[in-house]
Write a protein that holds these residues in place. Structure first.
Motif, PDB file in Angstrom:
ATOM      1  N   GLU A 187       7.109 113.648 -33.905  1.00  0.00           N
ATOM      2  CA  GLU A 187       6.314 112.421 -33.915  1.00  0.00           C
ATOM      3  C   GLU A 187       6.052 111.949 -32.491  1.00  0.00           C
ATOM      4  O   GLU A 187       4.935 111.525 -32.146  1.00  0.00           O
ATOM      5  CB  GLU A 187       7.038 111.333 -34.713  1.00  0.00           C
ATOM      6  CG  GLU A 187       6.254 110.028 -34.821  1.00  0.00           C
ATOM      7  CD  GLU A 187       6.964 108.984 -35.655  1.00  0.00           C
ATOM      8  OE1 GLU A 187       6.436 107.866 -35.767  1.00  0.00           O
ATOM      9  OE2 GLU A 187       8.061 109.280 -36.193  1.00  0.00           O
ATOM     10  N   TYR A 188       7.078 112.037 -31.658  1.00  0.00           N
ATOM     11  CA  TYR A 188       6.921 111.669 -30.243  1.00  0.00           C
ATOM     12  C   TYR A 188       5.899 112.589 -29.573  1.00  0.00           C
ATOM     13  O   TYR A 188       5.072 112.133 -28.760  1.00  0.00           O
ATOM     14  CB  TYR A 188       8.288 111.781 -29.556  1.00  0.00           C
ATOM     15  CG  TYR A 188       8.310 111.370 -28.097  1.00  0.00           C
ATOM     16  CD1 TYR A 188       8.528 110.048 -27.742  1.00  0.00           C
ATOM     17  CD2 TYR A 188       8.123 112.312 -27.088  1.00  0.00           C
ATOM     18  CE1 TYR A 188       8.551 109.658 -26.398  1.00  0.00           C
ATOM     19  CE2 TYR A 188       8.141 111.946 -25.751  1.00  0.00           C
ATOM     20  CZ  TYR A 188       8.369 110.622 -25.412  1.00  0.00           C
ATOM     21  OH  TYR A 188       8.381 110.249 -24.081  1.00  0.00           O
ATOM     22  N   TYR A 189       5.923 113.873 -29.944  1.00  0.00           N
ATOM     23  CA  TYR A 189       4.965 114.829 -29.381  1.00  0.00           C
ATOM     24  C   TYR A 189       3.529 114.457 -29.752  1.00  0.00           C
ATOM     25  O   TYR A 189       2.616 114.516 -28.924  1.00  0.00           O
ATOM     26  CB  TYR A 189       5.292 116.238 -29.876  1.00  0.00           C
ATOM     27  CG  TYR A 189       4.293 117.289 -29.426  1.00  0.00           C
ATOM     28  CD1 TYR A 189       4.406 117.908 -28.190  1.00  0.00           C
ATOM     29  CD2 TYR A 189       3.228 117.646 -30.263  1.00  0.00           C
ATOM     30  CE1 TYR A 189       3.486 118.858 -27.778  1.00  0.00           C
ATOM     31  CE2 TYR A 189       2.307 118.600 -29.855  1.00  0.00           C
ATOM     32  CZ  TYR A 189       2.442 119.197 -28.608  1.00  0.00           C
ATOM     33  OH  TYR A 189       1.520 120.129 -28.203  1.00  0.00           O
ATOM     34  N   LEU A 190       3.319 114.080 -31.004  1.00  0.00           N
ATOM     35  CA  LEU A 190       1.974 113.717 -31.446  1.00  0.00           C
ATOM     36  C   LEU A 190       1.472 112.460 -30.750  1.00  0.00           C
ATOM     37  O   LEU A 190       0.260 112.288 -30.549  1.00  0.00           O
ATOM     38  CB  LEU A 190       1.965 113.524 -32.963  1.00  0.00           C
ATOM     39  CG  LEU A 190       2.232 114.784 -33.798  1.00  0.00           C
ATOM     40  CD1 LEU A 190       2.334 114.443 -35.277  1.00  0.00           C
ATOM     41  CD2 LEU A 190       1.159 115.838 -33.556  1.00  0.00           C
ATOM     42  N   GLU A 191       2.400 111.600 -30.351  1.00  0.00           N
ATOM     43  CA  GLU A 191       2.019 110.367 -29.664  1.00  0.00           C
ATOM     44  C   GLU A 191       1.795 110.576 -28.172  1.00  0.00           C
ATOM     45  O   GLU A 191       0.945 109.932 -27.566  1.00  0.00           O
ATOM     46  CB  GLU A 191       3.099 109.301 -29.866  1.00  0.00           C
ATOM     47  CG  GLU A 191       3.239 108.822 -31.305  1.00  0.00           C
ATOM     48  CD  GLU A 191       4.421 107.878 -31.481  1.00  0.00           C
ATOM     49  OE1 GLU A 191       5.175 107.675 -30.491  1.00  0.00           O
ATOM     50  OE2 GLU A 191       4.588 107.356 -32.596  1.00  0.00           O
ATOM     51  N   THR A 192       2.562 111.506 -27.573  1.00  0.00           N
ATOM     52  CA  THR A 192       2.570 111.621 -26.113  1.00  0.00           C
ATOM     53  C   THR A 192       2.105 112.968 -25.588  1.00  0.00           C
ATOM     54  O   THR A 192       1.812 113.096 -24.392  1.00  0.00           O
ATOM     55  CB  THR A 192       3.990 111.370 -25.567  1.00  0.00           C
ATOM     56  OG1 THR A 192       4.847 112.448 -25.994  1.00  0.00           O
ATOM     57  CG2 THR A 192       4.542 110.038 -26.067  1.00  0.00           C
ATOM     58  N   GLY A 193       2.091 113.999 -26.436  1.00  0.00           N
ATOM     59  CA  GLY A 193       1.742 115.336 -25.977  1.00  0.00           C
ATOM     60  C   GLY A 193       2.912 116.104 -25.406  1.00  0.00           C
ATOM     61  O   GLY A 193       2.738 117.198 -24.846  1.00  0.00           O
ATOM     62  N   ALA A 194       4.123 115.576 -25.537  1.00  0.00           N
ATOM     63  CA  ALA A 194       5.334 116.251 -25.048  1.00  0.00           C
ATOM     64  C   ALA A 194       6.487 115.937 -25.993  1.00  0.00           C
ATOM     65  O   ALA A 194       6.527 114.864 -26.613  1.00  0.00           O
ATOM     66  CB  ALA A 194       5.683 115.799 -23.633  1.00  0.00           C
ATOM     67  N   MET A 195       7.432 116.892 -26.112  1.00  0.00           N
ATOM     68  CA  MET A 195       8.592 116.671 -26.974  1.00  0.00           C
ATOM     69  C   MET A 195       9.578 115.699 -26.359  1.00  0.00           C
ATOM     70  O   MET A 195      10.354 115.058 -27.066  1.00  0.00           O
ATOM     71  CB  MET A 195       9.279 118.000 -27.273  1.00  0.00           C
ATOM     72  CG  MET A 195       8.500 118.921 -28.191  1.00  0.00           C
ATOM     73  SD  MET A 195       8.222 118.268 -29.855  1.00  0.00           S
ATOM     74  CE  MET A 195       9.913 118.150 -30.486  1.00  0.00           C
ATOM     75  N   MET A 196       9.576 115.610 -25.049  1.00  0.00           N
ATOM     76  CA  MET A 196      10.394 114.631 -24.335  1.00  0.00           C
ATOM     77  C   MET A 196       9.688 114.305 -23.022  1.00  0.00           C
ATOM     78  O   MET A 196       8.842 115.083 -22.560  1.00  0.00           O
ATOM     79  CB  MET A 196      11.818 115.141 -24.087  1.00  0.00           C
ATOM     80  CG  MET A 196      11.928 116.363 -23.215  1.00  0.00           C
ATOM     81  SD  MET A 196      13.673 116.817 -22.929  1.00  0.00           S
ATOM     82  CE  MET A 196      13.486 118.446 -22.224  1.00  0.00           C
ATOM     83  N   PRO A 197       9.996 113.193 -22.385  1.00  0.00           N
ATOM     84  CA  PRO A 197       9.312 112.838 -21.138  1.00  0.00           C
ATOM     85  C   PRO A 197       9.685 113.781 -20.002  1.00  0.00           C
ATOM     86  O   PRO A 197      10.664 114.533 -20.082  1.00  0.00           O
ATOM     87  CB  PRO A 197       9.793 111.411 -20.859  1.00  0.00           C
ATOM     88  CG  PRO A 197      11.063 111.264 -21.623  1.00  0.00           C
ATOM     89  CD  PRO A 197      10.931 112.140 -22.835  1.00  0.00           C
ATOM     90  N   ALA A 198       8.916 113.723 -18.932  1.00  0.00           N
ATOM     91  CA  ALA A 198       9.116 114.624 -17.796  1.00  0.00           C
ATOM     92  C   ALA A 198      10.496 114.475 -17.185  1.00  0.00           C
ATOM     93  O   ALA A 198      11.059 115.431 -16.644  1.00  0.00           O
ATOM     94  CB  ALA A 198       8.030 114.386 -16.749  1.00  0.00           C
ATOM     95  N   ASP A 199      11.057 113.266 -17.240  1.00  0.00           N
ATOM     96  CA  ASP A 199      12.383 113.034 -16.669  1.00  0.00           C
ATOM     97  C   ASP A 199      13.490 113.100 -17.721  1.00  0.00           C
ATOM     98  O   ASP A 199      14.602 112.624 -17.497  1.00  0.00           O
ATOM     99  CB  ASP A 199      12.429 111.681 -15.946  1.00  0.00           C
ATOM    100  CG  ASP A 199      12.202 110.503 -16.893  1.00  0.00           C
ATOM    101  OD1 ASP A 199      11.840 110.728 -18.076  1.00  0.00           O
ATOM    102  OD2 ASP A 199      12.405 109.347 -16.455  1.00  0.00           O
ATOM    103  N   GLY A 200      13.180 113.714 -18.872  1.00  0.00           N
ATOM    104  CA  GLY A 200      14.156 113.748 -19.961  1.00  0.00           C
ATOM    105  C   GLY A 200      15.453 114.440 -19.591  1.00  0.00           C
ATOM    106  O   GLY A 200      16.550 113.949 -19.913  1.00  0.00           O
ATOM    107  N   ILE A 201      15.367 115.575 -18.922  1.00  0.00           N
ATOM    108  CA  ILE A 201      16.580 116.308 -18.547  1.00  0.00           C
ATOM    109  C   ILE A 201      17.439 115.477 -17.599  1.00  0.00           C
ATOM    110  O   ILE A 201      18.669 115.397 -17.768  1.00  0.00           O
ATOM    111  CB  ILE A 201      16.214 117.665 -17.903  1.00  0.00           C
ATOM    112  CG1 ILE A 201      15.535 118.578 -18.933  1.00  0.00           C
ATOM    113  CG2 ILE A 201      17.448 118.333 -17.310  1.00  0.00           C
ATOM    114  CD1 ILE A 201      16.412 118.962 -20.110  1.00  0.00           C
ATOM    115  N   GLU A 202      16.819 114.840 -16.627  1.00  0.00           N
ATOM    116  CA  GLU A 202      17.585 114.025 -15.678  1.00  0.00           C
ATOM    117  C   GLU A 202      18.192 112.825 -16.373  1.00  0.00           C
ATOM    118  O   GLU A 202      19.287 112.380 -16.022  1.00  0.00           O
ATOM    119  CB  GLU A 202      16.689 113.600 -14.512  1.00  0.00           C
ATOM    120  CG  GLU A 202      16.274 114.740 -13.606  1.00  0.00           C
ATOM    121  CD  GLU A 202      17.457 115.605 -13.177  1.00  0.00           C
ATOM    122  OE1 GLU A 202      18.454 115.039 -12.662  1.00  0.00           O
ATOM    123  OE2 GLU A 202      17.395 116.835 -13.373  1.00  0.00           O
TER     124      GLU A 202
END
Length: 348
Positions: A47-62
Motif C-alpha cells: 500500500e505504501y508502494y502504491l502511494e509513494t512508488g517505493a516499498m520504503m523511503p530512501a532513508d529507511g535502512i538508516e
C-alpha cells in the motif's frame, strides 16, 4: 528495567493481524520477566508502494539501523504489486544492508499438532545462507521479447560468505546434538557446490566433536520426508535452504508454524524476525490467521536480545495452547482465541 528498541513493520495482509497478536504476547512476557519493548511502527508495505512508488523511503535502512531488532509481519500483495518488486524493495535490502547472512528456521511438531508424516519427535534447525548464492541478484536479460532473448541468473558464492554460514551452523550444532548436514548438489554443479563441500570439510576440522554429513538436495528432500528424526542442524545455500525450509514447514504442520530469524551474528546491526507464511491477502483482517509462527518468531527475537527466560516461557505457552487443540487446525480457532490461549498459558 531493561528496554529493547524494536522496529515494527506489520507490512501487508495478515502481517498486520499477526504482528498485533505477537506484540500482545511479547509485552506480557516483558511484564512478567522485567523488561520492556520500545516499539515504533513503520507503514512500509505494498500500500505504501502504491502511494509513494517505493516499498520504503530512501532513508529507511538508516532509520532501521538505530533499532535493536526488526520485526516484520509479512510483505506482498501480488494482485497490485509484483512479488519481485515488493521482495526486492523491502525484505531483501534489509537482509543485505545489515548482513543478516544467517536465516534460521526451526522445524518440530508442537504438542497437539498432527503433521502429515508418521514420524514424530523430529527437531531440525535449518540454517540458510541469506545474502548471496542463487539469490545474489547477478544476471540480466537481453534481446527482450525477441526469439533470441537470453536470461541469466548467476549464483555468486564467496569464500567469506560460505565459510561464515558453515561456521555458524557448526556453532549451532555444538549447542544441540552435535550433528551437522551440509546440503549441496555437487554432483551436477561442479564449481559452486564442490567449492561449498570443500569449505565445509575445512571448517569441520575446527569442530571434531560434530558429526558431519554431506547430502545432495534431492536426497535431503527425501530424507526429511522419510526419516526427519535423524536430522539435527542442516546448512544450505540460499536457494536450497529456501526449498528445504518450506518442506520443513510442511512436515511440522504447515506455514502457520513456520518461524524464522534473519541474524547478523558478527556485527552490531539489527537482526530481523518474521513468520514465513506470507501475507495471505484472502484472509487478511478476518480474524482467522494463525499467529503461532509470528509469536514463535517473536520468541526467537527475545532470545536473540538476551531475554532467554521469556523466550522459553513463550514457547512453553505456545505448546500449552496447542496441546489443548488451540491453533492446531486451519480455521478451527480465531486469531484472537489463539492469542488469548497463549497469553493465559504464559500468565499461568
Amino acid at each position: 528495567m531493561t528496554s529493547h528498541k524494536i522496529a515494527l513493520i506489520p507490512g501487508d495482509g495478515i502481517g498486520v493481524d499477526v504482528t498485533d497478536a505477537t506484540m500482545q504476547v511479547l509485552n506480557a512476557a516483558g511484564a512478567r520477566f522485567g523488561f520492556s519493548l520500545e516499539t515504533e511502527t513503520f507503514p512500509w508495505s505494498c500500500e505504501y508502494y502504491l502511494e509513494t512508488g517505493a516499498m520504503m523511503p530512501a532513508d529507511g535502512i538508516e532509520t532501521l539501523r538505530t533499532f535493536d531488532s526488526i520485526y516484520l509481519g509479512a510483505v506482498g500483495w501480488p494482485d497490485t504489486v509484483p512479488d519481485s518488486v515488493s521482495l526486492h524493495g523491502l525484505l531483501l535490502p534489509i537482509r543485505k544492508a545489515f548482513t543478516q547472512y544467517a536465516n534460521i528456521r526451526p522445524h518440530r511438531l508442537l504438542a497437539g499438532v498432527e503433521g502429515p508424516l508418521k514420524a514424530e519427535g523430529f527437531d531440525i534447525l535449518c540454517i540458510r545462507e541469506n545474502t548471496e548464492g542463487e539469490y545474489s541478484g547477478a544476471g540480466g536479460r537481453v534481446h527482450m521479447g525477441q526469439d533470441n532473448e537470453v536470461a541469466t541468473e548467476v549464483a555468486v558464492f564467496t569464500r567469506k560468505g560460505v565459510e561464515r554460514i558453515i561456521r555458524f551452523g557448526f556453532e549451532q550444532a555444538m549447542q544441540r546434538r552435535k550433528h551437522l548436514t551440509s546440503v549441496t548438489k555437487s554432483n551436477a554443479q561442479k564449481y559452486s557446490m564442490v567449492f561449498w563441500d570443500e569449505v565445509t570439510r575445512e571448517v569441520a576440522k575446527e569442530y571434531p566433536e560434530v558429526t558431519v554429513s554431506h547430502m545432495h538436495i534431492d536426497a535431503m528432500c527425501a530424507k526429511m520426508v522419510m526419516n526427519p528424526a535423524d536430522l539435527d542442524v542442516i546448512v544450505a545455500s540460499n536457494l536450497f535452504g529456501d526449498i528445504l525450509t518450506d518442506l520443513g514447514a510442511a512436515i511440522q504442520g504447515g506455514l502457520g508454524f513456520a518461524a524464522s530469524a534473519n541474524i547478523c551474528p558478527d556485527e552490531g546491526t539489527p537482526s530481523m524476525f518474521e513468520p514465513v507464511h506470507g501475507s495471505a491477502p484472502d484472509i487478511a483482517g478476518k480474524n482467522i490467521a494463525n499467529p503461532i509462527a509470528a509469536i514463535w518468531s517473536g520468541a526467537m527475537m527475545l532470545e536473540h536480545l538476551g531475554e532467554t527466560e521469556a523466550a522459553a516461557a513463550i514457547l512453553t505457552a505456545i505448546e500449552a495452547a496447542t496441546a489443548q487443540g488451540v491453533g492446531t487446525r486451519p480455521g478451527a480457532s480465531t486469531t484472537e482465541d489463539i492469542t488469548k490461549a497463549v497469553l493465559a498459558a504464559l500468565e499461568a
